[in-house]
Design a protein around this motif. Structure first.
Motif, PDB file in Angstrom:
ATOM      1  N   ALA A 229       0.825  -1.215   0.000  1.00 12.80           N
ATOM      2  CA  ALA A 229       0.000   0.000   0.000  1.00 12.80           C
ATOM      3  C   ALA A 229       0.859   1.264   0.000  1.00 12.80           C
ATOM      4  N   ARG A 230       2.128   1.108   0.404  1.00 14.68           N
ATOM      5  CA  ARG A 230       3.059   2.243   0.455  1.00 14.68           C
ATOM      6  C   ARG A 230       3.971   2.292  -0.773  1.00 14.68           C
ATOM      7  N   GLN A 231       3.670   1.493  -1.782  1.00 16.10           N
ATOM      8  CA  GLN A 231       4.542   1.457  -2.960  1.00 16.10           C
ATOM      9  C   GLN A 231       4.770   2.862  -3.513  1.00 16.10           C
ATOM     10  N   GLY A 232       6.039   3.161  -3.800  1.00 15.24           N
ATOM     11  CA  GLY A 232       6.405   4.491  -4.274  1.00 15.24           C
ATOM     12  C   GLY A 232       6.850   5.404  -3.160  1.00 15.24           C
ATOM     13  N   GLU A 233       6.553   4.996  -1.909  1.00 18.92           N
ATOM     14  CA  GLU A 233       7.007   5.751  -0.741  1.00 18.92           C
ATOM     15  C   GLU A 233       8.244   5.060  -0.167  1.00 18.92           C
ATOM     16  N   PRO A 234       8.992   5.757   0.712  1.00 18.91           N
ATOM     17  CA  PRO A 234      10.148   5.104   1.352  1.00 18.91           C
ATOM     18  C   PRO A 234       9.699   3.891   2.162  1.00 18.91           C
ATOM     19  N   MET A 235      10.435   2.808   2.033  1.00 19.91           N
ATOM     20  CA  MET A 235      10.140   1.608   2.794  1.00 19.91           C
ATOM     21  C   MET A 235      10.687   1.741   4.226  1.00 19.91           C
ATOM     22  N   PRO A 236      10.032   1.116   5.210  1.00 17.95           N
ATOM     23  CA  PRO A 236      10.464   1.226   6.607  1.00 17.95           C
ATOM     24  C   PRO A 236      11.672   0.329   6.908  1.00 17.95           C
ATOM     25  N   VAL A 237      12.784   0.645   6.281  1.00  9.25           N
ATOM     26  CA  VAL A 237      14.007  -0.137   6.434  1.00  9.25           C
ATOM     27  C   VAL A 237      14.732   0.286   7.703  1.00  9.25           C
ATOM     28  N   LEU A 238      15.103  -0.690   8.525  1.00 12.67           N
ATOM     29  CA  LEU A 238      15.898  -0.425   9.717  1.00 12.67           C
ATOM     30  C   LEU A 238      17.321  -0.130   9.268  1.00 12.67           C
ATOM     31  N   PRO A 239      17.855   1.093   9.526  1.00 10.71           N
ATOM     32  CA  PRO A 239      19.180   1.452   9.004  1.00 10.71           C
ATOM     33  C   PRO A 239      20.258   0.464   9.435  1.00 10.71           C
ATOM     34  N   LEU A 240      21.320   0.402   8.635  1.00  9.99           N
ATOM     35  CA  LEU A 240      22.348  -0.613   8.803  1.00  9.99           C
ATOM     36  C   LEU A 240      22.891  -0.678  10.228  1.00  9.99           C
ATOM     37  N   ALA A 241      23.311   0.457  10.781  1.00 15.19           N
ATOM     38  CA  ALA A 241      23.892   0.451  12.125  1.00 15.19           C
ATOM     39  C   ALA A 241      22.856   0.024  13.168  1.00 15.19           C
ATOM     40  N   GLU A 242      21.639   0.547  13.027  1.00 16.18           N
ATOM     41  CA  GLU A 242      20.581   0.205  13.980  1.00 16.18           C
ATOM     42  C   GLU A 242      20.226  -1.281  13.872  1.00 16.18           C
ATOM     43  N   ALA A 243      20.228  -1.790  12.642  1.00 15.44           N
ATOM     44  CA  ALA A 243      19.934  -3.210  12.424  1.00 15.44           C
ATOM     45  C   ALA A 243      20.978  -4.089  13.097  1.00 15.44           C
ATOM     46  N   ALA A 244      22.255  -3.707  12.966  1.00 19.22           N
ATOM     47  CA  ALA A 244      23.322  -4.501  13.580  1.00 19.22           C
ATOM     48  C   ALA A 244      23.217  -4.472  15.100  1.00 19.22           C
ATOM     49  N   ARG A 245      22.877  -3.310  15.668  1.00 18.96           N
ATOM     50  CA  ARG A 245      22.717  -3.229  17.136  1.00 18.96           C
ATOM     51  C   ARG A 245      21.567  -4.094  17.612  1.00 18.96           C
TER      52      ARG A 245
END
Length: 309
Positions: A229-245
């Motif tokens: 439903a959010r296609q074309g909008e920014p995806m809720p990706v957990l940033p790299l550093a935050e993902a690693a933590r």
């Protein structure tokens, strides 16, 4: 992939996988949503299963090999009294000894023997390769596949509810809702099969939902329909550093240590003998590397930040 959208940033996208989708289907759809082909997943979920599917986007795909080894939580329903070819509801019933004499107390006693460090024979209809071919391909072509047992750890196996009932073929069954915490490589449908066998009957999964992978839970997951439903909008990706933590133990580096790792050099380990990767961060919070600290000097398993002068 041609797209007018900006590619999603490097990081993890946690999806609540819908039923009847393969993990590959979700990856393929997410590549379009994230406007990049560089998307992979950390640990397959069967089509019948739902729940936490961790996707790596961009450089975060380099985390996935190490994230696959994280322990996992599941909720599941085991049907006792019937066994199937696939050890889940997608396979044909191959035995139906029934479960009319079983009750919750008997089930709770049996799960004790399946908890802890156990030797588990994987489901024959699995993706494990036998002489270069997937086991499930061999089974579905009529072969009798016998896979060797391998060590796994079931650190939690709890009976939540048990309901007596009757299967469509008239077999008396006992449907048991359970919660489990397992090590990487554990087949929950094999636990269902083995629970039935331990009770002198048979068993298979009728429902499976993954609720946690490492430090990521359903609270972090996004239903695929919401992402579409959010296609074309920014995806809720957990940033790299935050993902690693969120997924690995972390270590703060000083500037000299960060620079040394960027040049491919080793640094002293803080916890020699530690098993599993450690995420190492520069003073500004940038993810520098995943470290192996098993020995007195730590080496980079994956380096993300180049050396700076």
């Amino acid at each position: 992939m041609r797209s007018s959208a900006e590619p999603a940033p490097d990081g993890l996208l946690v999806v609540d996988k819908p039923q009847d989708w393969t993990s590959h289907d979700v990856v393929a759809r997410s590549r379009r949503l994230c406007a990049t082909r560089k998307v992979g997943h950390a640990g397959t979920l069967d089509p019948m299963a739902t729940g936490v599917l961790v996707l790596g986007v961009g450089r975060a795909t380099r985390l996935l090999t190490h994230l696959v080894g994280a322990d996992k939580d599941y909720t599941a329903t085991v049907r006792l009294g019937q066994g199937t070819l696939t050890d889940d509801a997608e396979g044909e019933v191959t035995m139906a000894p029934g479960a009319g004499s079983l009750d919750r107390a008997a089930v709770e006693a049996a799960v004790v023997g399946l908890t802890g460090a156990v030797e588990q024979v994987p489901s024959a209809v699995s993706a494990i390769k036998v002489d270069g071919r997937r086991s499930y391909h061999r089974v579905r072509s009529g072969e009798d596949v016998q896979l060797p047992a391998r060590p796994v750890t079931v650190s939690r196996f709890v009976v939540v509810e048990a309901r007596a009932g009757t299967a469509p073929d008239g077999t008396a069954v006992l449907d048991v809702d359970v919660e489990v915490t397992v090590s990487s490589g554990t087949y929950v449908r094999a636990l269902a099969r083995d629970l039935g066998a331990a009770l002198g009957s048979a068993g298979h999964l009728t429902a499976l939902r993954r609720t946690r992978v490492g430090g990521l839970t359903l609270a972090d997951a996004h239903p695929l329909a919401d992402l579409e439903a959010r296609q074309g909008e920014p995806m809720p990706v957990l940033p790299l550093a935050e993902a690693a933590r969120a997924t690995f133990p972390s270590r703060s580096l000083d500037a000299d240590e960060a620079r040394a790792l960027g040049y491919g050099q080793r640094i002293p380990s803080l916890s020699p003998g530690r098993t599993g990767p450690v995420a190492a961060f520069a003073p500004d919070g940038t993810l520098v590397a995943l470290l192996d600290e098993a020995r007195p000097t730590a080496r980079s398993l994956v380096t993300f930040a180049p050396a700076s002068s």
